[in-house]
Scaffold this active site. Structure first.
Site, PDB file in Angstrom:
ATOM      1  N   LYS A  61      44.513  58.319  27.931  1.00  0.00           N
ATOM      2  CA  LYS A  61      45.378  59.085  27.194  1.00  0.00           C
ATOM      3  C   LYS A  61      45.458  60.382  27.881  1.00  0.00           C
ATOM      4  CE  LYS A  61      41.343  61.135  24.327  1.00  0.00           C
ATOM      5  NZ  LYS A  61      41.698  62.662  24.799  1.00  0.00           N
ATOM      6  N   ASP A  62      44.687  61.013  28.837  1.00  0.00           N
ATOM      7  CA  ASP A  62      44.841  62.019  29.760  1.00  0.00           C
ATOM      8  C   ASP A  62      45.745  62.011  30.939  1.00  0.00           C
ATOM      9  OD1 ASP A  62      43.026  63.395  27.976  1.00  0.00           O
ATOM     10  OD2 ASP A  62      41.267  62.865  29.210  1.00  0.00           O
ATOM     11  N   SER A 107      44.201  69.401  20.041  1.00  0.00           N
ATOM     12  CA  SER A 107      45.232  68.421  19.859  1.00  0.00           C
ATOM     13  C   SER A 107      46.391  68.994  18.980  1.00  0.00           C
ATOM     14  CB  SER A 107      44.764  67.179  19.730  1.00  0.00           C
ATOM     15  OG  SER A 107      46.127  66.301  19.346  1.00  0.00           O
ATOM     16  N   ARG A 109      48.721  66.868  18.157  1.00  0.00           N
ATOM     17  CA  ARG A 109      49.173  65.613  17.436  1.00  0.00           C
ATOM     18  C   ARG A 109      48.163  65.673  16.261  1.00  0.00           C
ATOM     19  NH1 ARG A 109      45.806  61.485  17.330  1.00  0.00           N
ATOM     20  NH2 ARG A 109      44.595  62.180  18.967  1.00  0.00           N
ATOM     21  N   ARG A 110      46.847  66.083  16.395  1.00  0.00           N
ATOM     22  CA  ARG A 110      46.012  65.855  15.523  1.00  0.00           C
ATOM     23  C   ARG A 110      46.254  66.905  14.449  1.00  0.00           C
ATOM     24  NH1 ARG A 110      41.070  65.127  19.513  1.00  0.00           N
ATOM     25  NH2 ARG A 110      41.001  62.864  19.749  1.00  0.00           N
ATOM     26  N   ARG A 127      37.911  73.765  22.235  1.00  0.00           N
ATOM     27  CA  ARG A 127      37.819  73.208  23.744  1.00  0.00           C
ATOM     28  C   ARG A 127      36.453  73.012  24.039  1.00  0.00           C
ATOM     29  NH1 ARG A 127      41.530  74.460  27.060  1.00  0.00           N
ATOM     30  NH2 ARG A 127      40.547  72.746  28.400  1.00  0.00           N
ATOM     31  N   ASN A 129      33.545  70.246  26.468  1.00  0.00           N
ATOM     32  CA  ASN A 129      33.138  68.795  26.111  1.00  0.00           C
ATOM     33  C   ASN A 129      32.656  68.415  25.103  1.00  0.00           C
ATOM     34  OD1 ASN A 129      30.532  69.711  26.188  1.00  0.00           O
ATOM     35  ND2 ASN A 129      30.292  69.603  28.777  1.00  0.00           N
ATOM     36  N   THR A 132      29.716  70.647  23.931  1.00  0.00           N
ATOM     37  CA  THR A 132      29.961  71.691  23.444  1.00  0.00           C
ATOM     38  C   THR A 132      30.736  71.867  22.017  1.00  0.00           C
ATOM     39  OG1 THR A 132      30.069  72.560  25.639  1.00  0.00           O
ATOM     40  CG2 THR A 132      31.463  73.835  23.873  1.00  0.00           C
ATOM     41  N   ARG A 133      31.584  70.937  21.857  1.00  0.00           N
ATOM     42  CA  ARG A 133      32.369  70.915  20.502  1.00  0.00           C
ATOM     43  C   ARG A 133      31.304  70.501  19.238  1.00  0.00           C
ATOM     44  NH1 ARG A 133      38.273  68.326  21.944  1.00  0.00           N
ATOM     45  NH2 ARG A 133      38.384  69.411  24.004  1.00  0.00           N
TER      46      ARG A 133
END
Length: 289
Positions: A61-62, A107, A109-110, A127, A129, A132-133
Site C-alpha cells: 500500500k505504500d 489517512s 481515505r480513512r 503519525r 510507527n 508510537t501511535r
C-alpha cells in the site's frame, strides 16, 4: 521475510540493512502535505539502484504505482488481512464513540470514510510507527485510532484490535495487507530466489487495484479505496470508491470479470467513478485526473 528466505534457501546468506525513509523522518506534518508518492520507498529504491542492497520489502500500500526504471516488483505475497482496525481502550466500535470523539489517523481515505458514517467525529492527524501511535492512544490523546490490521498482526498487537471495520464502511488502500518485494529488474538470481513468495491471486488483485489508482493519478494519500479478490475459478471482483475529504460525497461502484482482464477492469472502474463525480472531488484537493 529474511527468515523465510533463509528457510527456503539454507545456503543463502541474508543480511539486513536498516534504512530510514522520508515518511519515517517527517512526523510533524500530515502525509498528504509532504507528498504521497515514494514517501516510504525512495531511499530503499536508490539503495538498490546503487547496488547497496539487493532487495527491499515494502507494504504494498505504500508503493507508488510506477516503479523506477531498473527496478521491478519481483513478488507480491499472500494478503494477511486487508482490513482497517478500530483500536480503542474504552469503546468497542465506531458506533459506540461519543459525539465529538477524537479519532487518530494519518489517512485521508480513512478520514473520509469515517466521517461518512460519523460526521460528528473529530478526526486528528496521527503519525509515527505503530508503537508510537498506540502509546498516544494509551496516553489519552485519542478516544480511538484506526490502523492497518495487517501491521498490528505482524507486530504482535492483534489483541489491541477491537473490531475490523467492514468493507461496506471502510474500503482499504491499494494493496493493503500484502507485502511487495522489489529488486533490480535484471537480477535473475534474486528474482528466482524470491519466486516462492509470490501469491498468484494477490498478484492479479494487485494489478487491478494498482491500475485503478494509476488512472486516478493518486499517491498513497488521497481519499480513494479499492479492494479486489480472485476466486477459485480465476474470476476477479473489484470494489472501489472516491470520496470527498469530509466524507459527504462518495462515488462507489464495482466490477467483475476474468482475472486476465485485471488491469483493464481496474482502469475501466476508475473511469466510471471519475465520470460519476470523482473527477470533481479530486480536483478539489488539487489532483487532475
Amino acid at each position: 521475510m529474511a527468515e523465510a528466505i533463509k528457510k527456503e534457501h539454507p545456503s543463502c546468506c541474508v543480511e539486513l540493512h536498516e534504512l530510514t525513509t522520508k515518511g519515517d523522518r517527517i512526523l510533524d506534518a500530515p502525509l498528504a502535505k509532504i507528498g504521497g508518492k515514494g514517501l516510504f520507498t525512495k531511499e530503499l529504491e536508490q539503495a538498490m539502484l546503487d547496488d547497496a542492497v539487493d532487495l527491499a520489502v515494502h507494504s504494498l500500500k505504500d508503493m507508488p504505482t510506477e516503479v523506477p526504471d531498473g527496478l521491478v516488483i519481483g513478488a507480491i505475497t499472500t494478503r494477511l488481512d486487508p482490513g482497517d482496525a478500530f483500536v480503542s481502550a474504552h469503546y468497542a466500535a465506531v458506533e459506540d464513540l461519543p459525539v465529538g470523539a477524537r479519532v487518530g489517523t494519518s489517512s485521508l481515505r480513512r478520514r473520509a470514510q469515517l466521517l461518512a458514517v460519523r460526521p460528528d467525529l473529530t478526526i486528528c492527524d496521527l503519525r509515527g510507527n505503530v508503537n508510537t501511535r498506540l502509546a498516544k492512544l494509551d496516553a489519552g490523546e485519542f478516544d480511538a485510532i484506526v490502523l492497518a490490521a495487517a501491521g498490528l498482526k505482524r507486530l504482535g498487537f492483534e489483541r489491541r484490535i477491537r473490531t475490523i471495520l467492514p468493507r461496506s464502511v471502510m474500503l482499504p488502500a491499494v494493496g493493503q495487507g500484502a507485502l511487495a518485494i522489489e529488486c533490480r529488474a535484471g537480477d535473475a538470481a534474486i528474482l528466482s530466489a524470491i519466486e516462492f513468495l509470490r501469491d498468484a491471486g494477490m498478484t492479479t488483485a494487485a494489478q487491478a487495484e494498482r491500475a485503478f489508482l494509476r488512472r486516478v493519478e493518486g499517491g498513497c494519500q488521497i481519499p480513494v479505496g479499492v479492494y479486489a479478490e480472485v476466486d477459485a475459478n480465476g474470476q476477479i471482483s473489484i470494489d472501489a470508491m472516491i470520496a470527498s475529504v469530509d466524507g459527504q460525497r462518495i462515488c462507489r461502484s464495482d466490477a467483475h470479470g476474468a482475472g486476465e482482464q485485471a488491469e483493464a477492469l481496474g482502469t475501466a472502474l476508475a473511469e466510471e467513478l471519475l465520470d460519476a463525480g470523482g473527477r470533481e472531488i479530486l480536483k478539489e484537493i488539487g489532483i487532475t485526473a
